[in-house]
Design a protein around this motif. Structure first.
Motif, short mmCIF file in Angstrom:
data_model
loop_
_atom_site.label_atom_id
_atom_site.label_comp_id
_atom_site.label_asym_id
_atom_site.label_seq_id
_atom_site.Cartn_x
_atom_site.Cartn_y
_atom_site.Cartn_z
N VAL A 157 0.85 -1.19 0.00
CA VAL A 157 0.00 0.00 0.00
C VAL A 157 0.88 1.24 0.00
O VAL A 157 1.80 1.35 0.80
CB VAL A 157 -0.93 0.01 1.23
CG1 VAL A 157 -1.86 1.22 1.18
CG2 VAL A 157 -1.73 -1.28 1.31
N PHE A 158 0.60 2.18 -0.91
CA PHE A 158 1.42 3.39 -0.96
C PHE A 158 0.62 4.68 -0.92
O PHE A 158 1.21 5.77 -0.87
CB PHE A 158 2.33 3.39 -2.19
CG PHE A 158 1.63 3.16 -3.50
CD1 PHE A 158 1.61 1.91 -4.07
CD2 PHE A 158 1.01 4.20 -4.15
CE1 PHE A 158 0.98 1.69 -5.28
CE2 PHE A 158 0.38 4.00 -5.35
CZ PHE A 158 0.37 2.73 -5.92
N ASP A 159 -0.71 4.62 -0.92
CA ASP A 159 -1.48 5.88 -0.88
C ASP A 159 -2.86 5.60 -0.30
O ASP A 159 -3.36 4.48 -0.36
CB ASP A 159 -1.61 6.48 -2.29
CG ASP A 159 -1.63 8.00 -2.28
OD1 ASP A 159 -2.08 8.59 -1.27
OD2 ASP A 159 -1.18 8.61 -3.27
N ILE A 160 -3.49 6.63 0.25
CA ILE A 160 -4.85 6.55 0.75
C ILE A 160 -5.65 7.68 0.09
O ILE A 160 -5.24 8.84 0.10
CB ILE A 160 -4.90 6.64 2.29
CG1 ILE A 160 -6.34 6.48 2.79
CG2 ILE A 160 -4.24 7.91 2.81
CD1 ILE A 160 -6.42 6.24 4.30
N LEU A 161 -6.80 7.32 -0.49
CA LEU A 161 -7.58 8.27 -1.28
C LEU A 161 -8.83 8.74 -0.53
O LEU A 161 -9.33 9.83 -0.80
CB LEU A 161 -7.99 7.63 -2.61
CG LEU A 161 -6.89 6.91 -3.38
CD1 LEU A 161 -7.41 6.43 -4.71
CD2 LEU A 161 -5.69 7.83 -3.58
N ARG A 162 -9.33 7.91 0.36
CA ARG A 162 -10.54 8.27 1.11
C ARG A 162 -10.47 7.64 2.49
O ARG A 162 -10.06 6.49 2.63
CB ARG A 162 -11.80 7.81 0.36
CG ARG A 162 -13.12 8.13 1.10
CD ARG A 162 -14.33 7.77 0.25
NE ARG A 162 -14.50 8.69 -0.85
CZ ARG A 162 -15.13 9.86 -0.78
NH1 ARG A 162 -15.66 10.26 0.37
NH2 ARG A 162 -15.25 10.64 -1.83
N ASP A 163 -10.91 8.37 3.49
CA ASP A 163 -11.02 7.85 4.85
C ASP A 163 -12.38 8.27 5.38
O ASP A 163 -12.62 9.47 5.63
CB ASP A 163 -9.90 8.40 5.74
CG ASP A 163 -9.92 7.78 7.13
OD1 ASP A 163 -9.14 8.24 7.99
OD2 ASP A 163 -10.72 6.84 7.37
N GLY A 164 -13.28 7.29 5.53
CA GLY A 164 -14.64 7.61 5.92
C GLY A 164 -15.30 8.45 4.84
O GLY A 164 -15.31 8.10 3.67
N GLU A 165 -15.84 9.60 5.23
CA GLU A 165 -16.49 10.49 4.27
C GLU A 165 -15.52 11.51 3.68
O GLU A 165 -15.92 12.33 2.84
CB GLU A 165 -17.64 11.24 4.97
CG GLU A 165 -18.76 10.33 5.45
CD GLU A 165 -19.39 9.56 4.30
OE1 GLU A 165 -19.64 10.18 3.24
OE2 GLU A 165 -19.62 8.35 4.45
N GLU A 166 -14.27 11.48 4.09
CA GLU A 166 -13.31 12.50 3.68
C GLU A 166 -12.55 12.07 2.43
O GLU A 166 -11.86 11.04 2.43
CB GLU A 166 -12.33 12.79 4.82
CG GLU A 166 -11.37 13.94 4.52
CD GLU A 166 -10.40 14.20 5.66
OE1 GLU A 166 -9.61 15.15 5.54
OE2 GLU A 166 -10.44 13.45 6.66
N ASP A 167 -12.67 12.84 1.36
CA ASP A 167 -11.89 12.62 0.13
C ASP A 167 -10.52 13.27 0.32
O ASP A 167 -10.41 14.49 0.46
CB ASP A 167 -12.62 13.24 -1.06
CG ASP A 167 -11.96 12.93 -2.39
OD1 ASP A 167 -12.60 13.14 -3.43
OD2 ASP A 167 -10.79 12.48 -2.39
N LEU A 168 -9.47 12.45 0.34
CA LEU A 168 -8.13 12.94 0.65
C LEU A 168 -7.32 13.30 -0.59
O LEU A 168 -6.17 13.74 -0.47
CB LEU A 168 -7.36 11.87 1.45
CG LEU A 168 -8.03 11.37 2.72
CD1 LEU A 168 -7.20 10.25 3.35
CD2 LEU A 168 -8.23 12.51 3.71
N ARG A 169 -7.88 13.11 -1.77
CA ARG A 169 -7.09 13.27 -2.99
C ARG A 169 -6.58 14.69 -3.21
O ARG A 169 -5.56 14.89 -3.89
CB ARG A 169 -7.90 12.82 -4.20
CG ARG A 169 -8.13 11.31 -4.24
CD ARG A 169 -9.05 10.91 -5.37
NE ARG A 169 -10.39 11.47 -5.20
CZ ARG A 169 -11.37 11.35 -6.09
NH1 ARG A 169 -11.13 10.70 -7.24
NH2 ARG A 169 -12.56 11.86 -5.86
N GLY A 170 -7.24 15.67 -2.64
CA GLY A 170 -6.78 17.05 -2.80
C GLY A 170 -5.63 17.43 -1.89
O GLY A 170 -5.02 18.49 -2.07
N LEU A 171 -5.32 16.57 -0.92
CA LEU A 171 -4.21 16.86 -0.01
C LEU A 171 -2.88 16.60 -0.70
O LEU A 171 -2.78 15.78 -1.61
CB LEU A 171 -4.30 15.98 1.23
CG LEU A 171 -5.50 16.18 2.15
CD1 LEU A 171 -5.43 15.18 3.31
CD2 LEU A 171 -5.53 17.61 2.68
N PRO A 172 -1.80 17.25 -0.26
CA PRO A 172 -0.47 16.92 -0.79
C PRO A 172 -0.10 15.47 -0.46
O PRO A 172 -0.57 14.90 0.53
CB PRO A 172 0.45 17.90 -0.06
CG PRO A 172 -0.43 18.99 0.43
CD PRO A 172 -1.77 18.36 0.70
#
Length: 700
Positions: free
Chosen positions: A120-135
């Protein structure tokens, strides 16, 4: 999010360096159990959206166990990677045998034969939070907080190794341990779903060592002296074949090495086992040592992508051994040993067998005089571009052609210029020109690069320079298009025309299926496999294999090639005086059979919006007078600067990535395997009467 091939920096503040894991890219959808007694939801999806969950049960069970520690659903980006008995990552060839398995018993056996882990090298979503916009850096910290495998779970779920700011130490390890390379990522970049971007870049590794020359093969095309050197190394006193190298020579070096070969010529094969080569071979006394650069060793002991660097006089031939990096003896993770054997299918998939024709095509009317002349032309283009000057080219046929704006960038993301494209076409012209000879050409021009608007042009209205062939089509060939004006067309077959069109920013070469002398009759017909939304190249390969099965069933010869973009083309040679209507009918028959037998993957539905998602369009409608497909050896305006590359059916069966064939990489392949597209011109055409005979194929 996909990585580009741009050269990345080895040190840069804020950058993240990771090993390039060579497996199956996977998006992982995890939802913890909703309550007591409920089961967690785990799904693995490949890059093109295919569900791979059932094929990797050990990984799925480990994720399910891990889900108990999650506060809510997560979506992860990862790679499914085969590992060896010491739990070190292996290459794609080792996992390939598991991709197509569907039966539970086969899958369970494969788990024991070839275990795999999820990196695993990335996380795109955690719960309802879309993380793709984060650095990326923030996403990585979040990933390490949410995903923390422990105990037995850590045997099968790994977090990727990362190094910050400086990748030199990791690169040194990669070279020592024969990794495929590194992935270099901008730590401030957001996650660009579905895009190939220089925010992530591949750093591929090549290797180098000395090898012994044991022979040479016959030259092809206009090349002099020899086609390739047959190489080997000593093991227990025997000379073991390591494959051959046919690229990296200029004319002077061809002349020099030919003299060295002649001095050592013998009728006795020096190898322990006579190598199976693509062309007729000759042997030498094994005393000449050469240096070779290559990407890796295949599983059966051959060099992949070798390039000749020069002869070596400072090392005795008998001292040449295969250089193997010493791997760490301590496993990355201590676990009990599992029963082990290598899967033979995976091993076989490591090496692609290609067979080149024994002689170049006899139909090419204008062939480049020799490699030295073409090399001088390439050097002239490089000099003009480096000086940012326009200038005249003196071509081998005596023509002159003015070229301008060579530094104009055609592929911005890859920094590939008009000069690069011109040099590519000069280098591959001995292969490409016979494919377009005497054929009307359609231009699609990209005057401002592939990212800007393009336009089609059936003919060039201005007076072309001398040597550019232009013909007027008969009035009854096609309706007059007032927007095109006169019925003139550029006709392929000369280097002058090829480079003139490239100067006009026509990136691809798109010939008719018929010749200007007989425009109403096809020389060949084609099936175009075009993946729709949600369909990846693995599905294209599946459909190509099914088409091949039907061609074999009816005794129809077929020649495959990549499209240079996302698809694949299958051409069928036709007998003289075959109409476009007959050629289309033949392709329609094959396409209909395949689409009927495999409706979930293949379709002949013409309307895009009515095609099922994830299907491949089996297009037989390109076989219409005036329609075109990019020819073999043509560059394409795809995001990766792809080249339409002739293939063998072995390669289609074993799997490939069309992105391996670009204007930067394809010439070396063509020099090694020869003109595979000559089979279309020189092979026996389809027997239409036999194919269309009533009752043919009814027993199958």
């Amino acid at each position: 999010m996909l990585a580009s091939l741009d050269d990345p920096p080895l040190t840069r503040r804020g950058y993240v360096y990771e090993p390039k894991y060579d497996g199956i890219r996977a998006i992982v959808d995890v939802r913890p159990a909703a309550g007591r007694g409920a089961e967690p939801h785990v799904a693995l999806y490949s890059r093109n959206g295919i569900d791979k969950t059932k094929q990797f049960p050990v990984i799925v069970r480990s994720i399910a166990a891990l889900s108990a520690s999650l506060a809510g659903p997560v979506v992860l980006d990862a790679e499914i990677v085969a590992i060896d008995r010491r739990r070190r990552p292996l290459g794609f060839g080792s996992i390939q045998g598991r991709i197509q398995l569907t039966q539970a018993a086969e899958i369970e056996r494969a788990e024991a034969v070839q275990p795999c882990v999820l990196v695993v090298f990335d996380i795109l979503r955690d719960g309802e939070e879309d993380l793709r916009g984060l650095p990326l850096a923030a996403r990585r910290l979040h990933l390490q907080k949410v995903i923390a495998p422990r105990g037995k779970i850590a045997d099968w779920i790994w977090l990727s190794e990362v190094q910050l700011d400086d990748g030199r130490a990791m690169l040194e390890r990669a070279e020592q341990e024969r990794w495929e390379g590194l992935i270099v990522k901008d730590g401030q970049s957001p996650y660009h779903t579905g895009r190939r971007t220089p925010a992530w870049r591949k750093l591929k590794i090549t290797n180098q060592q000395e090898l012994v020359v044991g022979g040479w093969t016959d030259p092809r095309q206009s090349r002099q002296h020899f086609g390739a050197l047959v190489l080997g190394y000593y093991e227990a006193g025997d000379l073991i074949c390591a494959g051959s190298v046919g690229t990296g020579f200029d004319q002077a070096e061809l002349d020099r090495v030919a003299m060295l070969l002649e001095e050592r010529a013998t009728s006795i094969c020096p190898f322990k086992a006579v190598p199976k080569l693509f062309a007729r071979s000759h042997w030498v006394a094994p005393t000449l040592v050469v240096a070779v650069r290559f990407t890796e060793w295949t599983s059966d002991g051959y060099l992949r992508h070798p390039v000749y660097l020069g002869t070596r006089t400072d090392k005795a031939a008998k001292d040449v051994r295969r250089e193997r990096a010493k791997r760490a003896e301590t496993p990355a993770i201590e676990t009990p040993q599992k029963p082990w054997r290598r899967a033979s299918a995976a091993a076989r998939a490591e090496r692609v067998t290609v067979k080149a024709p024994s002689a170049p095509s006899r139909r090419s009317p204008r062939r480049a005089k020799d490699d030295a002349v073409l090399g001088g032309l390439i050097e002239r283009l490089s000099t003009l571009e480096a000086a940012r000057k326009d200038g005249e080219l003196e071509l081998p046929n005596g023509d002159t052609l003015r070229v301008t704006n060579l530094a104009k960038v055609f592929w911005p993301a890859l920094k590939i210029t008009k000069g690069d494209l011109l040099r590519y076409y000069v280098e591959v012209s001995p292969y490409l020109l016979p494919a377009v000879d005497d054929r009307p050409l359609v231009m699609k021009r990209f005057p401002n690069g592939i990212d800007k608007p393009a336009f089609y042009q059936q003919k060039h209205p201005e007076t072309p320079p001398p040597g550019v062939r232009r013909e007027r089509l008969p009035d009854d060939v096609e309706p007059i298009d007032e927007a095109e004006g006169e019925r003139d067309r550029l006709i392929g077959g000369s280097l002058t025309t090829l480079l003139y069109m490239t100067q006009l920013a026509a990136i691809s070469q798109d010939p008719w299926f018929s010749r200007v002398a007989d425009p109403l009759h096809q020389d060949y017909t084609a099936i175009d496999l075009d993946p729709g939304e949600g369909a990846g190249f693995d599905k294209v390969l599946d459909v190509a294999r099914w088409v091949h099965d039907e061609l074999n069933r009816y005794g129809i010869p077929g020649v495959p090639k990549t499209s240079g973009s996302r698809g694949l083309h299958i051409y069928i040679p036709l007998p003289p005086k075959t109409t476009y209507e007959t050629g289309q009918l033949l392709c329609q028959m094959i396409a209909t059979i395949v689409a009927t037998a495999h409706p979930r993957t293949a379709t002949i539905e013409r309307m895009v919006r009515r095609r099922p998602r994830g299907t491949v369009y089996v297009d037989y409608l390109q076989n219409i007078l005036g329609k075109t497909l990019a020819t073999a050896y043509s560059a394409r305006a795809s995001d990766y600067a792809g080249v339409s590359t002739p293939l063998t059916w072995n390669e289609v069966d074993e799997g490939l990535d069309p992105r391996d064939f670009t204007i930067r990489t394809a010439p070396a392949r063509f020099a090694e395997v020869g003109d595979l597209w000559a089979r279309l011109r020189e092979g026996k055409p389809v027997d239409l009467r036999a194919v269309l005979r009533p009752g043919r194929g009814s027993k199958s």
